[in-house]
Design a protein around this motif. Structure first.
Motif, PDB file in Angstrom:
ATOM      1  N   CYS A   1       0.828  -1.198   0.000  1.00  0.00           N
ATOM      2  CA  CYS A   1       0.000   0.000   0.000  1.00  0.00           C
ATOM      3  C   CYS A   1       0.869   1.256   0.000  1.00  0.00           C
ATOM      4  CB  CYS A   1      -0.904   0.027   1.232  1.00  0.00           C
ATOM      5  SG  CYS A   1      -2.107  -1.321   1.308  1.00  0.00           S
ATOM      6  N   THR A   2       0.320   2.318  -0.544  1.00  0.00           N
ATOM      7  CA  THR A   2       0.949   3.634  -0.499  1.00  0.00           C
ATOM      8  C   THR A   2       0.050   4.557   0.313  1.00  0.00           C
ATOM      9  OG1 THR A   2      -0.163   4.458  -2.484  1.00  0.00           O
ATOM     10  CG2 THR A   2       1.888   3.210  -2.804  1.00  0.00           C
ATOM     11  N   ASN A   3       0.392   5.818   0.359  1.00  0.00           N
ATOM     12  CA  ASN A   3      -0.424   6.791   1.094  1.00  0.00           C
ATOM     13  C   ASN A   3      -1.333   7.589   0.169  1.00  0.00           C
ATOM     14  OD1 ASN A   3       0.658   6.157   3.668  1.00  0.00           O
ATOM     15  ND2 ASN A   3       2.487   7.370   3.193  1.00  0.00           N
ATOM     16  N   ASP A   4      -1.687   7.017  -0.970  1.00  0.00           N
ATOM     17  CA  ASP A   4      -2.547   7.695  -1.930  1.00  0.00           C
ATOM     18  C   ASP A   4      -3.935   7.924  -1.322  1.00  0.00           C
ATOM     19  OD1 ASP A   4      -4.045   8.607  -4.044  1.00  0.00           O
ATOM     20  OD2 ASP A   4      -3.749   6.840  -5.311  1.00  0.00           O
ATOM     21  N   PRO A   5      -4.339   9.191  -1.124  1.00  0.00           N
ATOM     22  CA  PRO A   5      -5.651   9.454  -0.510  1.00  0.00           C
ATOM     23  C   PRO A   5      -6.813   9.062  -1.408  1.00  0.00           C
ATOM     24  CG  PRO A   5      -4.680  11.494  -1.300  1.00  0.00           C
ATOM     25  CD  PRO A   5      -3.621  10.434  -1.438  1.00  0.00           C
ATOM     26  N   ASN A   6      -6.554   8.854  -2.690  1.00  0.00           N
ATOM     27  CA  ASN A   6      -7.609   8.508  -3.640  1.00  0.00           C
ATOM     28  C   ASN A   6      -7.594   7.023  -4.012  1.00  0.00           C
ATOM     29  OD1 ASN A   6      -8.528  11.255  -3.920  1.00  0.00           O
ATOM     30  ND2 ASN A   6      -6.699  11.635  -5.171  1.00  0.00           N
ATOM     31  N   TYR A   7      -6.873   6.235  -3.228  1.00  0.00           N
ATOM     32  CA  TYR A   7      -6.789   4.805  -3.544  1.00  0.00           C
ATOM     33  C   TYR A   7      -8.181   4.186  -3.523  1.00  0.00           C
ATOM     34  CZ  TYR A   7      -5.452  -0.108  -3.343  1.00  0.00           C
ATOM     35  OH  TYR A   7      -5.322  -1.451  -3.606  1.00  0.00           O
ATOM     36  N   TYR A   8      -8.459   3.358  -4.518  1.00  0.00           N
ATOM     37  CA  TYR A   8      -9.755   2.681  -4.641  1.00  0.00           C
ATOM     38  C   TYR A   8      -9.536   1.195  -4.427  1.00  0.00           C
ATOM     39  CZ  TYR A   8     -14.112   1.033  -6.884  1.00  0.00           C
ATOM     40  OH  TYR A   8     -15.320   0.423  -7.164  1.00  0.00           O
ATOM     41  N   GLY A   9      -9.848   0.740  -3.227  1.00  0.00           N
ATOM     42  CA  GLY A   9      -9.676  -0.679  -2.988  1.00  0.00           C
ATOM     43  C   GLY A   9      -9.536  -1.046  -1.529  1.00  0.00           C
ATOM     44  N   ILE A  10      -9.046  -2.257  -1.310  1.00  0.00           N
ATOM     45  CA  ILE A  10      -8.999  -2.901   0.000  1.00  0.00           C
ATOM     46  C   ILE A  10      -7.560  -2.939   0.498  1.00  0.00           C
ATOM     47  CG2 ILE A  10      -9.488  -5.050   1.240  1.00  0.00           C
ATOM     48  CD1 ILE A  10     -11.368  -5.619  -1.334  1.00  0.00           C
ATOM     49  N   ARG A  11      -7.358  -2.481   1.714  1.00  0.00           N
ATOM     50  CA  ARG A  11      -6.038  -2.523   2.342  1.00  0.00           C
ATOM     51  C   ARG A  11      -6.028  -3.674   3.345  1.00  0.00           C
ATOM     52  NH1 ARG A  11      -3.718   3.351   2.288  1.00  0.00           N
ATOM     53  NH2 ARG A  11      -2.167   2.419   3.682  1.00  0.00           N
TER      54      ARG A  11
END
Length: 241
Positions: free
Chosen positions: A106-116
């Motif tokens: 995972c990264t720190n992308d605030p717009n990430y679309y998905g499951i961590r």
């Protein structure tokens, strides 16, 4: 085309579909009153069953998946991560239009679309999700899996692949928006497992003992396999493969 139709289907439309399907199956049952047990069982398997939270279905696929892991853990657990991915491919992806992509750190992308996904071996909590469906979107610890089983379910020692695959397939059912089958209000008294986690808002068809989402299933987490009716429910929301 089937995937797009599944995405655009409204909750109202789904309700009408389920109602009409129930009426059709009832009519078939009446006309086949003299059918043998095998035919009756085959008919039962065509009934749509499940417990879904219709407000949290993912609107777009593929759905991202990433691992909240340090560089060292990401390398250490390469095999276990692969077992998890393969379990999802062999279950939800193999039988519906739900697809997942990424499977990297995972990264720190605030717009990430998905499951961590986080990894933890906690005897008190065990593997779980923080809600259902899109409630997990870009949530740190939205899904928690176990790769070591030293504290939670130590009986998995020596059969880690089996346990990791079964747990991943079950938890990804939650990630797609499906609640525990034993949470349904029509759960029979023969199922002694307590309700757990988020409830659905859409009861579809008859209660399904064989569901991968049912703690009363005599095969733990359905041995990582979807029941025939899990497949039908998944396709209602995410379309056919």
């Amino acid at each position: 085309m089937a995937i797009e139709a599944g995405k655009k289907m409204t909750r109202f439309g789904l309700g009408i579909f389920a109602l009409l399907l129930g009426m059709l199956l009832s009519a078939c049952s009446g006309s086949d009153s003299g059918a043998d047990t095998a035919n009756a069982s085959a008919q039962d398997r065509t009934t749509v069953k499940g417990y879904a939270l219709s407000t949290v279905m993912w609107k777009q696929v593929p759905i991202g998946v990433c691992w909240d892991m340090s560089n060292a853990d990401f390398a250490t657990y390469t095999t276990q991560r692969n077992w998890s991915r393969l379990a999802v491919e062999a279950s939800w992806e193999a039988h519906s239009g739900a697809t997942f992509t990424g499977w990297q750190q995972c990264t720190n992308d605030p717009n990430y679309y998905g499951i961590r996904i986080s990894i933890d071996d906690n005897a008190a909590n065990g593997p779980h999700t923080q809600g259902l469906g899109t409630n997990l979107n870009n949530v740190v610890g939205g899904m928690v899996l176990d790769f070591t089983f030293r504290n939670w379910s130590p009986s998995c020692a020596g059969r880690e692949e089996y346990c990791i695959r079964n747990v991943a397939a079950h938890e990804f059912g939650h990630a797609l928006g499906f609640a525990h089958e034993q949470n349904r209000p029509d759960t029979p008294s023969t199922c002694n497992e307590p309700a757990q986690g988020t409830y659905g808002d859409m009861v579809i068809g008859a209660w399904d003992l064989a569901s991968i989402m049912n703690y009363c299933n005599p095969d733990w987490n359905g041995n990582g396999q979807l029941s025939a009716t899990d497949i039908v429910m998944a396709q209602m929301f995410y379309g056919a493969r």
